[in-house]
Design an enzyme around this catalytic site. Structure first.
Site, PDB file in Angstrom:
ATOM      1  N   ASP A   9      63.378  69.297 -12.432  1.00 16.83           N
ATOM      2  CA  ASP A   9      64.046  68.209 -11.702  1.00 16.83           C
ATOM      3  C   ASP A   9      62.976  67.197 -11.299  1.00 16.83           C
ATOM      4  O   ASP A   9      61.780  67.507 -11.314  1.00 16.83           O
ATOM      5  CB  ASP A   9      64.744  68.759 -10.442  1.00 16.83           C
ATOM      6  CG  ASP A   9      65.430  67.657  -9.638  1.00 16.83           C
ATOM      7  OD1 ASP A   9      66.208  66.875 -10.230  1.00 16.83           O
ATOM      8  OD2 ASP A   9      65.175  67.540  -8.422  1.00 16.83           O
ATOM      9  N   SER A  10      63.431  66.016 -10.909  1.00 16.17           N
ATOM     10  CA  SER A  10      62.494  65.008 -10.425  1.00 16.17           C
ATOM     11  C   SER A  10      61.849  65.428  -9.100  1.00 16.17           C
ATOM     12  O   SER A  10      60.874  64.826  -8.677  1.00 16.17           O
ATOM     13  CB  SER A  10      63.218  63.680 -10.224  1.00 16.17           C
ATOM     14  OG  SER A  10      64.224  63.843  -9.242  1.00 16.17           O
ATOM     15  N   CYS A  72      68.757  68.032 -13.270  1.00 18.32           N
ATOM     16  CA  CYS A  72      68.658  66.658 -12.768  1.00 18.32           C
ATOM     17  C   CYS A  72      69.622  65.822 -13.607  1.00 18.32           C
ATOM     18  O   CYS A  72      69.526  65.817 -14.842  1.00 18.32           O
ATOM     19  CB  CYS A  72      67.224  66.172 -12.953  1.00 18.32           C
ATOM     20  SG  CYS A  72      66.969  64.446 -12.515  1.00 18.32           S
ATOM     21  N   GLU A 151      64.040  64.104  -0.130  1.00 15.36           N
ATOM     22  CA  GLU A 151      62.633  64.391  -0.445  1.00 15.36           C
ATOM     23  C   GLU A 151      61.764  64.369   0.816  1.00 15.36           C
ATOM     24  O   GLU A 151      60.776  65.089   0.893  1.00 15.36           O
ATOM     25  CB  GLU A 151      62.102  63.380  -1.469  1.00 15.36           C
ATOM     26  CG  GLU A 151      62.583  63.626  -2.891  1.00 15.36           C
ATOM     27  CD  GLU A 151      61.982  64.869  -3.558  1.00 15.36           C
ATOM     28  OE1 GLU A 151      60.774  65.115  -3.406  1.00 15.36           O
ATOM     29  OE2 GLU A 151      62.734  65.585  -4.249  1.00 15.36           O
ATOM     30  N   CYS A 183      74.237  64.164  -8.510  1.00 13.47           N
ATOM     31  CA  CYS A 183      72.774  64.211  -8.387  1.00 13.47           C
ATOM     32  C   CYS A 183      72.485  65.526  -7.704  1.00 13.47           C
ATOM     33  O   CYS A 183      73.124  65.854  -6.691  1.00 13.47           O
ATOM     34  CB  CYS A 183      72.265  63.047  -7.533  1.00 13.47           C
ATOM     35  SG  CYS A 183      70.518  63.194  -7.082  1.00 13.47           S
ATOM     36  N   HIS A 185      70.187  66.482  -5.888  1.00 14.13           N
ATOM     37  CA  HIS A 185      69.680  66.396  -4.511  1.00 14.13           C
ATOM     38  C   HIS A 185      70.829  66.370  -3.482  1.00 14.13           C
ATOM     39  O   HIS A 185      70.628  66.733  -2.331  1.00 14.13           O
ATOM     40  CB  HIS A 185      68.858  65.115  -4.307  1.00 14.13           C
ATOM     41  CG  HIS A 185      67.455  65.174  -4.812  1.00 14.13           C
ATOM     42  ND1 HIS A 185      67.137  65.181  -6.150  1.00 14.13           N
ATOM     43  CD2 HIS A 185      66.265  65.206  -4.151  1.00 14.13           C
ATOM     44  CE1 HIS A 185      65.820  65.205  -6.292  1.00 14.13           C
ATOM     45  NE2 HIS A 185      65.269  65.219  -5.099  1.00 14.13           N
TER      46      HIS A 185
HETATM   47  N1  DGL Z   1      68.062  65.332  -8.758  1.00 14.16           N
HETATM   48  C1  DGL Z   1      68.054  64.117  -9.525  1.00 14.16           C
HETATM   49  C2  DGL Z   1      69.430  63.886 -10.154  1.00 14.16           C
HETATM   50  O1  DGL Z   1      70.218  64.828 -10.234  1.00 14.16           O
HETATM   51  C3  DGL Z   1      67.510  63.054  -8.632  1.00 14.16           C
HETATM   52  C4  DGL Z   1      67.236  61.808  -9.283  1.00 14.16           C
HETATM   53  C5  DGL Z   1      66.102  60.982  -8.757  1.00 14.16           C
HETATM   54  O2  DGL Z   1      64.967  61.434  -8.799  1.00 14.16           O
HETATM   55  O3  DGL Z   1      66.378  59.829  -8.418  1.00 14.16           O
HETATM   56  O4  DGL Z   1      69.756  62.833 -10.635  1.00 14.16           O
END
Ligand code: DGL
Length: 264
Positions: A9-10, A72, A151, A183, A185
């Site tokens: 994931d990011s 992600c 974050e 998303c 997150h």
């Molecule tokens: N968890 C990522 C997603 O599902 C986050 C994206 C991001 O880093 O902006 O899109």
């Protein structure tokens, strides 16, 4: 030792998928990379997201994995097809499963999708939903303020509640009975999201359905781990170790946390 399932994931968002993996498949070894140093991916150009996603997948491929979960949505929308064409192991994204879960839950076929700018602009959820239910109405809303709150570790704060309320305001003009947290997150903000959407709206996170796909593919490829002795997951971050560790500890109840730093 059997190779683990890789999860990328990011940042910390993919932990919401790991939580479900640990619930459903507690004997499977997991290795995770969160690219917190370069998070958010949402506002970035598609080519950049593809390159970063490829770097995470390559780092895990080098360590040896039997399957990859792109936990992600932004990375799934940008890079799933490229990664599937490049790597030999099975790869699961989160958008098809999320769309499937939402379509199954909705009675009215009016579905809201909350996502990053990248995911919303890609139209990936609209496409996935319309493949399943061509007449469905999809109302997409980009929520760029959500990922930075998560974050920063402030997802339980009053400030988070205020931001969620303001961001969701445009949905007051729209009819829908189901909302996808598009998303990974966003489940960390679910409490606030629930509070600021009508009580009748079903909220869908793709994690459960994604893990069903993982289970199916492990079985199909005969790569499930049969041993019942548990192994602790290993978590890597490209960002600040202490901040990452405290979110992992808060979100997942794991006795022994193995959290490390990685450079991509
Ligand atoms: N968890 C990522 C997603 O599902 C986050 C994206 C991001 O880093 O902006 O899109």
């Amino acid at each position: 030792m059997e190779p683990p399932i890789g999860v990328i994931d990011s940042g910390v968002g993919g932990l919401t998928v790991v939580k479900e993996l640990l619930n459903r498949l507690p004997n499977e070894p997991i290795v995770y990379i969160g690219d917190d140093a370069r998070c958010p991916y949402g506002p970035r150009a598609v080519e950049e997201i593809k390159a970063f996603t490829m770097e995470m997948a390559s780092a895990l491929a080098e360590k040896g994995i039997k399957m990859l979960v792109i936990a992600c949505n932004t990375a799934t929308a940008a890079a799933l097809d490229d990664l599937r064409a490049f790597f030999p192991f099975p790869i699961v994204g989160v958008i098809e499963p999320g769309a499937r879960a939402a379509v199954n839950a909705s009675q009215t076929d009016e579905i809201a999708v909350l996502g990053t700018v990248g995911t919303v602009n890609s139209g990936a959820y609209e496409d996935a939903i319309h493949r399943l239910v061509p007449k469905a109405k999809v109302h997409s809303l980009a929520c760029p303020a959500f990922v930075p709150i998560v974050e920063s570790g402030q997802y339980k704060s009053e400030h988070a509640s205020t931001i969620v309320k303001q961001t969701l305001e445009p949905l007051q003009q729209v009819d829908f009975d189901t909302a996808i947290l598009g998303c990974t997150h966003y489940p960390l903000l679910q409490h606030h999201i629930q509070q600021h959407l009508p009580g009748t709206v079903r909220i869908i996170s793709s994690a459960i359905e994604t893990v069903h796909d993982v289970e199916r593919l492990l079985h199909l490829n005969s790569i499930e781990r049969l041993e019942t002795r548990k192994v602790s997951p290993v978590f890597y971050t490209t960002g600040e170790l202490d901040k990452f560790r405290s979110i992992v500890a808060d979100w997942l109840s794991i006795d022994k946390l193995d959290v490390r730093q990685i450079e991509l």
